[in-house]
Scaffold this active site. Structure first.
Site, PDB file in Angstrom:
ATOM      1  N   CYS A 292       0.827  -1.207   0.000  1.00 20.93           N
ATOM      2  CA  CYS A 292       0.000   0.000   0.000  1.00 20.93           C
ATOM      3  C   CYS A 292       0.865   1.261   0.000  1.00 20.93           C
ATOM      4  CB  CYS A 292      -0.990  -0.023   1.162  1.00 20.93           C
ATOM      5  SG  CYS A 292      -2.378   1.131   0.923  1.00 20.93           S
TER       6      CYS A 292
ATOM      7  N   HIS B  26      -4.452  -4.872  -0.019  1.00 26.58           N
ATOM      8  CA  HIS B  26      -4.206  -5.439   1.309  1.00 26.58           C
ATOM      9  C   HIS B  26      -4.692  -6.889   1.371  1.00 26.58           C
ATOM     10  CE1 HIS B  26      -2.861  -1.890   3.556  1.00 26.58           C
ATOM     11  NE2 HIS B  26      -3.727  -1.187   2.848  1.00 26.58           N
TER      12      HIS B  26
ATOM     13  N   GLU C 287      -3.500  -9.062   3.049  1.00 24.64           N
ATOM     14  CA  GLU C 287      -3.330  -9.537   4.426  1.00 24.64           C
ATOM     15  C   GLU C 287      -4.520  -9.209   5.326  1.00 24.64           C
ATOM     16  OE1 GLU C 287      -2.105  -5.255   4.844  1.00 24.64           O
ATOM     17  OE2 GLU C 287      -2.026  -6.805   3.286  1.00 24.64           O
TER      18      GLU C 287
END
Length: 314
Positions: free
Chosen positions: A142, A235, A237
């Site tokens: 990011c 993202h 994750e």
């Protein structure tokens, strides 16, 4: 194979409860193999949540991984207990004379600032330059991806008219890339950002390859051609509830945020969010660890700097 982490790290109990294979340091010393050395530069304010998310993905690979958590010295964290940082985190000065097989640099909620105005910018420059010479492959996430593209290649970030928040579909542009082994033709991933980098600047840079993009979210995955740097603007994750927590935080602040797109059933924030990116998240991190780190990194950590010099000159 497991990740090796301290037994008293808060993530340890959480991951074990999810049946993620973790190994305490005491158990790991009995194994006669070289684990991968991975350092996570955690720039997020909610450090415990972020480290747990990343360790969940790294711990699902068939490789043993030693984790080093890194924080910046120039910025004082207000959302993570000082004793947690002192117990589990190192500073750059403590690791700068060694080498690592891989590095992950997280995002940070500072994208509204010019890069040079971020209070730890100069420290981050040192870390990124160190990674370019002492880390075999680095994954930037990011804002960190935007920061690294700006620092190494002069690629600017642009403010968006409104925040991108939600789960978006992505087209794979280079399906032969090893990061996509086992992927479907398209994949979904969360995004949460107010700025973007543009495809034209990536395509104009001969050292870079644009790997995946979204019609709605734009550039998503970029790599350096020698695999030493990977840039992810989304993202993968994120947990199921991360965008929900961000949305409710912004509501409480009176910011009147848009409801994250393609996230809640019927766009109803009272409903449980859908999670349809988990499988690709695990596969992406497993592929990065295996193909870009484990299969290519030298057996001796001391050889990484020499190897990086050779790759840079190739």
């Amino acid at each position: 194979m497991p990740i090796k982490i301290p037994a008293d790290l808060p993530a340890c109990a959480a991951l074990e409860s999810e049946n993620i294979f973790v190994m305490t340091e005491d158990r790991a010393v009995a194994q006669d193999i070289r684990p991968l050395e991975i350092v996570i530069v955690n720039l997020m304010p909610t450090k415990i949540a972020t480290e747990t998310q990343l360790l969940r993905l790294l711990g699902n690979s068939p490789l043993q991984v030693n984790i080093t958590l890194l924080r910046t010295e120039a910025h004082e964290s207000k959302n993570t207990p000082a004793q947690h940082l002192e117990r589990f985190y190192k500073t750059f000065n403590e690791i700068r004379h060694g080498s690592f097989d891989g590095m992950i640099v997280t995002g940070a909620p500072v994208e509204h600032l010019p890069f040079e105005d971020v209070d730890y910018w100069h420290e981050l420059l040192d870390i990124m330059n160190y990674a370019a010479s002492h880390v075999y492959s680095t994954l930037y996430i990011c804002w960190a991806a935007q920061a690294a593209l700006y620092h190494f290649y002069g690629i600017p970030k642009f403010s968006l008219p409104q925040k991108i928040s939600g789960i978006f579909n992505h087209d794979i542009l280079l399906p032969d890339c090893r990061l996509f082994r086992g992927f479907d033709d398209t994949f979904t991933a969360p995004h949460s950002r107010n700025t973007e980098v543009r495809a034209g600047h990536i395509l104009e840079t001969p050292q870079l390859r644009l790997l995946a993009q979204s019609e709605q979210a734009g550039v998503t995955l970029v790599e350096r051609v020698d695999h030493s740097q990977v840039f992810m603007t989304g993202h993968l994750e994120y947990d199921r509830g991360t965008l929900d927590a961000e949305y409710r935080r912004d509501v409480d602040r009176g910011l009147k945020p848009r409801v994250p797109e393609h996230y809640y059933p019927h766009d109803d924030p009272a409903a449980m969010p859908r999670m349809n990116w988990r499988a690709h998240a695990h596969l992406f991190y497993c592929n990065w660890l295996n193909y870009y780190v484990y299969q290519e990194t030298p057996f001796s950590l001391t050889a990484i700097a020499q190897n990086r010099e050779a790759r840079a000159g190739a």
